[in-house]
Structures are given as structure tokens and as C-alpha cells.
Scaffold this active site. Structure first.
Site, PDB file in Angstrom:
ATOM      1  N   HIS A 261       0.839  -1.214   0.000  1.00 16.33           N
ATOM      2  CA  HIS A 261       0.000   0.000   0.000  1.00 16.33           C
ATOM      3  C   HIS A 261       0.873   1.263   0.000  1.00 16.33           C
ATOM      4  CE1 HIS A 261      -3.894  -1.998   0.338  1.00 16.33           C
ATOM      5  NE2 HIS A 261      -3.316  -2.837   1.182  1.00 16.33           N
ATOM      6  N   THR A 262       2.109   1.111  -0.430  1.00 10.41           N
ATOM      7  CA  THR A 262       3.009   2.270  -0.545  1.00 10.41           C
ATOM      8  C   THR A 262       2.992   2.840  -1.959  1.00 10.41           C
ATOM      9  OG1 THR A 262       4.761   0.664  -0.952  1.00 10.41           O
ATOM     10  CG2 THR A 262       4.620   1.555   1.270  1.00 10.41           C
TER      11      THR A 262
ATOM     12  N   GLY B 172      -4.675 -16.665  -8.192  1.00 11.55           N
ATOM     13  CA  GLY B 172      -5.366 -16.116  -7.032  1.00 11.55           C
ATOM     14  C   GLY B 172      -4.563 -16.107  -5.742  1.00 11.55           C
TER      15      GLY B 172
ATOM     16  N   ASP C 286       3.949  -5.298 -10.707  1.00 16.19           N
ATOM     17  CA  ASP C 286       3.923  -6.705 -11.102  1.00 16.19           C
ATOM     18  C   ASP C 286       4.634  -6.925 -12.438  1.00 16.19           C
ATOM     19  OD1 ASP C 286       2.432  -6.859  -8.843  1.00 16.19           O
ATOM     20  OD2 ASP C 286       0.535  -7.295  -9.837  1.00 16.19           O
TER      21      ASP C 286
END
Length: 383
Positions: A34-35, A120, A170
Site C-alpha cells: 500500500h506504498t 489467485g 507486477d
């Protein structure tokens, strides 16, 4: 993943022909969660699981694609209106379109692909697929696109053809991965630096809680909003501030009475997490894996108690790691399910995995899935 399997399926579906084989990996993120949307750092590495594709130019204007894992075959053209319905084929189509938008000349080709990135589990199987085709088509059609742009092609494919508004991490990790190294990526400037990651005597293992990895989008958006609210409050005194990355705990403390307790707590996590990434980089340069582990536990605590994106199953696995003397453990990814990533001394590994499986099953009625990972190379041509 076995090159022979991909080759045999390709030959079976495409008249015994032989093409070129390319591969790209999935990824882990050691720390830095979450950075990204707060202008901070992430710290991913490519892993020894990914996607592999055989590709041969077929002299037509059609792509003929076979998914080995899904046993599904699709044909599509290369114009915007030719978008296939099958969601897996849209990744390949999107990469073709994004290369064409950048001036690359793509013609029809035959392809078969397979993967061993668990779906997933938060290891970015879709980025591995995009990177494989971006790298391969750039190479085969001599498009001359640099690696950074290849990562952006994968990201744009997600945005424009798959409906996922993802960051760049990613695809970046998949294209730029390097065996024995993690990559610190500055999400604001996109500058990056490799750091040595050779944890001799340790294993990296992911424990999948098998809780649906739904990034409860409303909860995610709410947390972004909290961060933006606090930045706006701090900006009144510090006009130079653009992201939480620019803020110190002192700046946050100064606006404590102007923001809600929840917004304060969310921002406290992010400011501390950005610092933890930098601390881990320093520790790795000294080969200090104990500090790395300590910071991982710090991240889990912050994600669970301050950012509140963990869940009962992930907290249980983290406690189990602590109880078994695991060096470092934390929830990996956006939260609300998925995996913990664990840095475990080899001599403790068997006992930890046995206890995690047994105690988790006793509590939740199912066993967690176990994935050992090794840090590996990024996109490449294999044959």
C-alpha cells in the site's frame, strides 16, 4: 514448468511445427505494501514460477492461441474490433494492441502457453502472461521497445483490455527480475535499484490462506481516500508535500486534531512502511536477515492493526510463524485474503510447515497451500 510439455502441445495443435519459446516469472513482494499509490517504494523479486509460451509467425493476419492449462483455443484478428471474448485471450490481444499503438508491426502468429504460477495467490500470473508476450513479440518482430516500455505495455493491457487498474510493480518485476536480487522500485520516479537477496540457510515460503483474494474494492478505495485526506491537511503547512511519502511522523502528529482517528492510523502505517522498505534495503546490503525478518513482522502488525486489511486466517498464520521461531512473516499483497510470505531458517522449516498445516486445519477446517519460491530471472527467450 516443462518446456517439453509446451513444445509437445504446440506441435499437436499446429501441425508439428516448432516455434520459439519464451518465459516470464510471477513475483513476490518482500515488503512495501500500500506504498505504491502513496508515492513510496515497493520491493519485489521475480520467482521460479511463471508463464511459458511457444510462438511462431504464421503468415496471416490472425492470432491462433491455445491455453494448455484451460484446454481452450481462440482465434482473433489484430484490429480493435477483433477483441476476443475469452478473458485469458484478452491478455494476449491487449499486448498485441498496445505494441501496435506504440508503432510496432505485429502479424499473425500461432501460440500455445502454460503456467505454474498459482492463480489467485497474489503472485501475479496475469503480469507473467503479459510480460511473456510483450517480451516475445518485441523480440520476434524486432519492434525495438525497451524493457521499461514492455512493463508499461503489460500494465496498459490490464487497464485497457482487462478492466484492472493496477500499478506497475507486477509487470516491472516480471520483466526486470534477476536471480539472487530484489528490486527497490521508487513508485514516484520509477527509478530502481537491485539489492542482493541470497538468504543462505533460509527458505522463502508462501502460505496461502485460500481466503478469496478479493481486494474489497470499496475498502481499498476508502484507504486511498484516508491517505489523500491526510496529505491535503499536511499540505496546508507544507505546500511541498505531494504524497505521504513526503511526510514525516512529526508532520502527521501536527495535524492529528484536524483528521479522524482512522485517517491518522492509516497514514501512520504508510509512513512507517515506507521507512521499513529503506531499512530492509540497508539490512540486505549487510546480509542482516534478522532485521529483514523483524521489519516483516512490523509490516504485518501495521497491516493488521493500523491499516486493517488482514483477516483472521492471515493473523493466525502470522502468529503460527512467530510461535515456530520463523525469522520474518507478513501478509503479502493488498490484504483481505491471499498469502503470508515467510522467511524461515532451513532447520525450522519442516516443523513450521507441519504445525501451520495442522493447527490451521484444526481451526478453519482446511489446510493452507504451501508454495516454496526462489528468486529468479525475468523475461527471457528459452529456445
Amino acid at each position: 514448468m516443462d518446456i517439453e510439455v509446451v513444445r509437445s502441445r504446440f506441435q499437436k495443435h499446429f501441425n508439428g511445427e516448432i516455434g520459439s519459446v519464451y518465459a516470464s516469472p510471477g513475483r513476490i513482494n518482500l515488503i512495501g505494501e500500500h506504498t505504491d499509490y502513496n508515492g513510496g517504494f515497493v520491493f519485489p523479486g521475480a520467482i521460479d514460477k511463471g508463464m511459458m509460451a511457444e510462438i511462431k509467425i504464421n503468415g496471416t493476419d490472425k492470432v491462433r492461441a491455445y491455453s494448455i492449462d484451460l484446454k481452450d483455443y481462440v482465434e482473433f484478428g489484430l484490429n480493435e474490433e477483433d477483441a476476443p471474448h475469452a478473458s485469458w485471450a484478452r491478455y494476449i490481444f491487449g499486448v498485441c494492441r498496445e505494441i501496435i499503438k506504440r508503432g510496432g508491426k505485429i502479424q499473425g502468429f500461432d501460440t500455445a502457453f502454460a503456467g505454474d504460477v498459482p492463480l489467485g495467490a497474489g503472485m501475479s500470473s496475469s503480469a507473467a502472461l503479459e510480460s511473456t508476450y510483450a517480451f516475445a513479440l518485441n523480440d520476434m518482430f524486432n519492434c525495438g521497445i525497451d524493457k521499461f516500455e514492455l512493463a508499461k505495455i503489460g500494465q496498459a493491457t490490464e487497464h485497457n483490455y482487462c478492466g484492472v487498474n493496477c500499478g506497475i510493480m507486477d509487470q516491472f518485476a516480471s520483466v526486470f527480475g534477476k536471480a539472487g536480487s530484489l528490486i527497490r522500485l521508487d513508485c514516484r520516479s520509477l527509478e530502481y535499484k537491485y539489492y542482493p537477496f541470497n538468504p543462505t540457510g533460509y527458505k522463502v515460503v508462501l502460505l496461502d490462506s485460500v481466503v478469496k483474494h478479493e481486494l474489497a474494492s470499496s475498502a481499498y478505495n476508502k484507504r486511498r481516500q484516508s491517505c489523500e485526506t491526510v496529505v491535503a491537511a499536511i499540505k496546508k503547512n507544507h505546500p511541498e508535500v505531494e504524497f505521504l511519502r513526503d511526510c514525516t511522523m512529526e508532520m502527521l502528529e501536527a495535524v492529528k486534531n484536524d483528521v479522524t482517528a482512522e485517517d491518522y492510523m492509516r497514514s501512520e502505517y504508510v509512513i512507517e512502511e515506507i521507512q521499513r522498505v529503506l531499512d530492509v534495503c540497508d539490512a540486505l546490503e549487510k546480509g542482516d536477515y534478522e532485521t529483514v525478518g523483524e521489519k516483516m513482522y512490523g509490516t504485518h502488525h501495521g497491516m493488521s492493526k493500523l491499516y486493517e486489511v488482514s483477516c483472521e486466517e492471515l493473523d493466525f498464520l502470522n502468529d503460527c510463524a512467530k510461535k515456530n521461531g520463523v525469522t520474518g512473516s507478513r501478509v503479502m499483497g493488498g490484504g483481505f485474503g491471499g498469502c503470508t510470505i515467510n522467511l524461515v531458517k532451513e532447520e525450522l522449516y519442516d516443523a513450521f510447515i507441519a504445525d501451520a498445516k495442522e493447527s490451521f486445519k484444526a481451526k478453519f477446517g482446511r489446510s493452507p497451500k504451501v508454495y516454496d519460491v526462489v528468486i529468479s530471472d525475468g523475461s527471457r527467450k528459452l529456445a
